[in-house]
Write an enzyme that holds these catalytic residues in place. Sequence first.
Site, PDB file in Angstrom:
ATOM      1  N   TRP A   1       0.794  -1.230   0.000  1.00  0.00           N
ATOM      2  CA  TRP A   1       0.000   0.000   0.000  1.00  0.00           C
ATOM      3  C   TRP A   1       0.824   1.277   0.000  1.00  0.00           C
ATOM      4  CZ3 TRP A   1       1.544   2.543   4.302  1.00  0.00           C
ATOM      5  CH2 TRP A   1       1.951   1.777   5.417  1.00  0.00           C
ATOM      6  N   ASN A   2       2.112   1.201   0.348  1.00  0.00           N
ATOM      7  CA  ASN A   2       2.853   2.442   0.588  1.00  0.00           C
ATOM      8  C   ASN A   2       3.295   3.159  -0.688  1.00  0.00           C
ATOM      9  OD1 ASN A   2       4.649   0.269   0.205  1.00  0.00           O
ATOM     10  ND2 ASN A   2       6.291   1.326   1.288  1.00  0.00           N
TER      11      ASN A   2
ATOM     12  N   LYS B   1      -2.646  -8.288  -7.853  1.00  0.00           N
ATOM     13  CA  LYS B   1      -3.441  -8.170  -6.635  1.00  0.00           C
ATOM     14  C   LYS B   1      -2.870  -7.008  -5.845  1.00  0.00           C
ATOM     15  CE  LYS B   1      -3.657  -8.785  -2.709  1.00  0.00           C
ATOM     16  NZ  LYS B   1      -3.928  -7.784  -1.607  1.00  0.00           N
TER      17      LYS B   1
ATOM     18  N   GLY C   1       6.129  -6.590   0.622  1.00  0.00           N
ATOM     19  CA  GLY C   1       5.349  -6.438   1.834  1.00  0.00           C
ATOM     20  C   GLY C   1       6.175  -6.732   3.065  1.00  0.00           C
ATOM     21  N   SER C   2       5.514  -7.170   4.113  1.00  0.00           N
ATOM     22  CA  SER C   2       6.177  -7.416   5.387  1.00  0.00           C
ATOM     23  C   SER C   2       6.998  -8.697   5.346  1.00  0.00           C
ATOM     24  CB  SER C   2       5.131  -7.532   6.500  1.00  0.00           C
ATOM     25  OG  SER C   2       4.366  -8.720   6.331  1.00  0.00           O
TER      26      SER C   2
ATOM     27  N   GLU D   1      10.451  -8.601  -1.932  1.00  0.00           N
ATOM     28  CA  GLU D   1      11.032  -7.322  -1.492  1.00  0.00           C
ATOM     29  C   GLU D   1      10.342  -6.984  -0.187  1.00  0.00           C
ATOM     30  OE1 GLU D   1      11.462  -3.884  -0.368  1.00  0.00           O
ATOM     31  OE2 GLU D   1      10.298  -3.194  -2.091  1.00  0.00           O
ATOM     32  N   LEU D   2      11.109  -7.064   0.911  1.00  0.00           N
ATOM     33  CA  LEU D   2      10.513  -7.011   2.240  1.00  0.00           C
ATOM     34  C   LEU D   2      10.945  -5.756   2.993  1.00  0.00           C
ATOM     35  CD1 LEU D   2      10.945 -10.827   2.979  1.00  0.00           C
ATOM     36  CD2 LEU D   2       9.047  -9.662   1.853  1.00  0.00           C
TER      37      LEU D   2
ATOM     38  N   CYS E   1      10.074   1.367   2.978  1.00  0.00           N
ATOM     39  CA  CYS E   1      10.858   0.245   3.509  1.00  0.00           C
ATOM     40  C   CYS E   1      12.356   0.537   3.526  1.00  0.00           C
ATOM     41  CB  CYS E   1      10.574  -1.019   2.710  1.00  0.00           C
ATOM     42  SG  CYS E   1      10.803  -0.836   0.934  1.00  0.00           S
TER      43      CYS E   1
ATOM     44  N   GLU F   1      11.110  -2.740  12.255  1.00  0.00           N
ATOM     45  CA  GLU F   1      10.624  -1.781  11.262  1.00  0.00           C
ATOM     46  C   GLU F   1       9.316  -1.170  11.768  1.00  0.00           C
ATOM     47  OE1 GLU F   1      10.354  -1.576   6.478  1.00  0.00           O
ATOM     48  OE2 GLU F   1       9.244  -3.214   7.410  1.00  0.00           O
TER      49      GLU F   1
END
Length: 468
Positions: free
Chosen positions: A145-146, A169, A222-223, A244-245, A278, A376
């Site tokens: 979402w960021n 998605k 995401g996370s 990509e976390l 991130c 984080e």
Amino acid sequence: MDYNKLYIDGKWVKPNSSKTIEVENPANKEIIAKIPASNKEDVESAVNAAKLAFESWQYEDLSKRVELVQKLKDEIENRKDDMVKIIMDELGRSKAFALDPQVQPYIDAMEDFIDIVNNYEFEVEKDGYKVRKEPFGVVAAITPWNYPLGQIIKKIIPALLVGNTIVLKPSQKTPLVAYILAECFDKVGFPKGVFNLVTGAGSEVGDMLTKHKDVDAVSFTGSVEGGKAVGEAAINGIKKVTLELGGKSPAILLKGGDYELGIKKTLNTVYNNTGQTCSAFTRLLIPKDEKEEIEKLVVDMSKKYKFGDPYSEDKIVGPLVSQKQFDKVKKYVEKGIDEGANIIYGEVPTDDSKGYYVGPVVFSDVKNDMAIASDEIFGPVLSIITYKDEEDAIKIANDTTFGLAGAVFGPEEKAHKIANRIKAGTITVNEGNRSHKAPFGGYKHSGIGREGGVAGFEAFLQEKAIFS
């Protein structure tokens, strides 16, 4: 726009599911849309459409794929104002921060991706054999979402250019800009099934996509916890996976360096997207014997950033994205105080009655093992950590489970030597600026694989050796 539809097989269709998810404006808590909570039948339709489209799309001449992506870029440019407005509403950005860094850089990046693919060698002759690069097939792109447009562009454009088909998605928190993107695809006239849009919760729709037998590759941002779940499911299905976390990136100020430059670039990453980046430099490592001088600079420069209602001024830092994020940031600020760190600027956020607003928080006297330095937070929270000497700075910088990004500000030669020793995927040295032509990704728990640059294309390609 009618958001109660999905884009599947080249047309807008009603979802099979009657369930919906509300999309909230974090600046005022208004519900601005409802989107489908897609079910198994919706996902099945999208994947089947992408699978069928792949049979011809993979053999489409590269020049034709490039032509369509160029037209898509032009159409996105035409719809730029609409995208900016939507991101203002669904993410809570001001107009300036919705345009840059949320929209314009990623439109520009599409041209970079086109340049790279036009010069890419899909077949390389060797002694007695050749190596051929081919697309995987159906790619599930699961985005956060960021950066609701940017993270989509970084995944789907390279994947499409090299011949894959897409099921996208987007995040349930910021899905609306993806609808405008789907309208752009529809207007440009991509072959049906090449691009498909399904919406819903990541734990449900994302999980269905990751486990689907006809999905050949998964690209997830995401996370860490989400990445672990996606990675496990992808490996069980023997799928190619790119993750990509998160990050907890260090910025090191070296003696003799330009402190104002280093602090400004650090604060920009921590504040300008309300800390919801991130790769933000949320740990500032400074020489112990210059602590007082540097902390004063940090406070003075922090005061120049305006936080508040994103509709009130063109360039103002807006709210966090949700109640969940507000509560999380508040909890971490309180925990930092409990752990013994001192707030030298800002305060514990308390008022979320009108929107999820927080101001910048700067912690001093932080130890690297404190939660505010190791976890984080995803808010505008900076931890200042002192080091004794350069070796100590390197040790502290690398003492983390993450390894996404970092920065070194100091005398050029020395800064580069230290940058080489930081265990992270991207490092900024002094006035260096990131480019979408370069690979982006992390070490350790910050991810697997890379996006952007040549590596970003090769994430969507597999190798075939042909002997002759």
